[in-house]
Write an enzyme that holds these catalytic residues in place. Structure first.
Site: not given
Ligand code: KE4
Length: 444
Positions: A276, A153, A248
């Site tokens: 994060k 993801y 990523d």
């Molecule tokens: P955000 O747009 O949610 O800040 O980041 C996207 C993203 C990009 N790359 C990786 C490897 C990520 O894990 C994420 C977002 N992680 C999820 C949980 N695994 C966010 C939680 C959610 O979607 O509420």
């Protein structure tokens, strides 16, 4: 807390009332789908405050937190130095829409920790970081296709929403409506840890692939480590085919060590995304890489990307305060040791309960999969008993332990979890697993 004691100390009446109001005005009562607990059942949490490794819900229940805001809160909730930095900056202005020295300071900390990132651009979410990195790769290579991995993801940008992990996997969404078919067709999905498939997809799309984007340690299908030479193979194949490698590290950046995991895994990406942890719990993400690539981004180059709150001083202060604490000698080793105690303890409780399971773990990241087979990719993860995971989640939550509300996420140990927390978690796991074993007739 013994199995006979009342579960969560207080009936969650306040939480329920607030969630009912939330559902009237927020889609599904949440601002991100996984928070709705759809795949694990039970009532979503309404959290009132956090402190250290604990969250407190609207009914005053104390929860030991292993979600850590999906990995961002490596220093725990309401970290004093981060809170002080935010409070101080708030007195001096939170966003100017003009460069401040604070952006230079946080960028310097990051590029000193990750020297192969020569230039960086701050954005406000991981999605923006990955979306921008892909746009840059397409702009530089003048190619349209990208390769991603099933179950990984990278945020919710259109190009990533096929066969993705995290919330899509949780909701069982393979292809997302609203993404034009013409765009979706430019994203080539292959299984994680499957280099022959990567070779094949490059051979079938000669000179058309702009980039490969990969989580160096997958954490959005649950935790799945790269097999030996997988990442080195990706590096070679992309290089050989004139495509960029985007790693990523929105989760892994500063998670397992002070900096990138790439050095540990023997690769150097062309572009790296972060998020994060670098924001200390405030919206900060970034993409970066060699200057000769990054200089294609506006205003130096034609690849456009912008953001009203990008690099805002409030967020920069939080990120600086966070990173400065992560240099503490032994911090990562202690986290990894605690996490290992958790994993080894869980493995023995699972064995004791006679419940087949795998625990994939690396550093302070781990996931329990209820399957007797190894989990090496998204297909394996989906074949695990996700209903049993949901039951385990609910049993543990009842005992005050907040695990990831989805099979396809990770559990995070932070720098403020303690040995007592691990012991409490293992005691709750023993009761939870024995309750599961008793219900499913598994011999104990
Ligand atoms: P955000 O747009 O949610 O800040 O980041 C996207 C993203 C990009 N790359 C990786 C490897 C990520 O894990 C994420 C977002 N992680 C999820 C949980 N695994 C966010 C939680 C959610 O979607 O509420």
């Amino acid at each position: 807390m013994s199995a006979t004691e009342p579960r969560l100390k207080r009936e969650r009446k306040c939480s329920r009332e607030i969630f009912e109001r939330a559902e009237k005005i927020l889609v599904g009562g949440v601002n991100s789908p996984v928070r709705a607990f759809r795949s694990v059942g039970g009532e979503p949490l309404i959290i009132q405050r956090g402190s250290g490794a604990h969250l407190y819900d609207a009914d005053g229940n104390e929860l030991l937190d292993y979600v850590c805001s999906w990995g961002a809160m490596i220093l725990g909730h309401a970290n004093p130095a981060i809170s002080a930095a935010i409070a101080d900056q708030a007195q001096n202005g939170t966003s100017f829409g003009v460069t401040t020295e604070l952006e230079v300071e946080l960028a310097t900390l990051i590029t000193q920790a990750i020297p192969f990132i020569e230039k960086i651009r701050f954005v406000s979410s991981g999605t923006e970081a990955t979306m921008s990195a892909v746009r840059l790769a397409r702009g530089v290579t003048k190619r349209d296709f990208i390769v991603k991995f099933e179950g990984c993801y990278h945020g919710h940008a259109d190009s990533f929403l096929s066969q993705a992990g995290s919330g899509l996997a949780t909701m069982g969404i393979a292809e997302c409506p609203g993404v034009p078919q013409a765009l979706a067709a430019l994203t080539l999905n292959v299984p994680y840890n499957d280099l022959p498939s990567v070779e094949r997809v490059f051979a079938e799309n000669k000179d058309k692939i702009a980039a490969v984007i990969v989580e160096p340690i997958a954490a959005n299908m649950g935790v799945v480590s790269p097999s030996m030479d997988f990442l080195k193979g990706l590096r070679q194949i992309s290089q050989h085919n004139g495509a960029l490698l985007i790693v990523d590290e929105v989760i892994t950046g500063f998670r397992l060590r002070y900096g990138s995991v790439q050095d540990m895994l023997g690769i150097v990406a062309d572009l790296t995304t972060l998020g994060k942890i670098i924001g200390g719990g405030v919206p900060v993400a970034a993409y970066g890489g060699r200057a000769e690539l990054m200089n294609h981004v506006a205003p130096l180059g034609p690849v456009y990307q912008a953001g009203t709150l990008a690099g805002n001083p409030l967020a920069m202060r939080a990120g600086i305060a966070a990173l400065k604490q992560l240099t503490k000698p032994g911090l990562y080793d202690e986290m990894a040791q605690l996490a290992q105690r958790l994993v080894l303890g869980l493995r023995s409780e699972l064995e004791e309960a006679g419940i087949p399971a795998q625990i994939n773990a690396i550093g302070s990241l781990s996931t329990v999969f209820f399957t007797a087979e190894p989990v090496r990719n998204y297909g394996d993860a989906k074949r695990s008993d996700t209903k049993r995971y949901a039951r385990f989640f609910r049993e543990m939550l009842d005992r005050g332990i907040f695990l990831a509300p989805s099979q396809f996420e990770a559990v995070f140990v932070s720098a403020v979890h303690t040995s007592a927390d691990i012991a409490r978690t293992l005691a709750a796991a023993r009761e939870s697993l024995q309750a599961i074993a008793a219900d499913s007739g598994v011999k104990s």
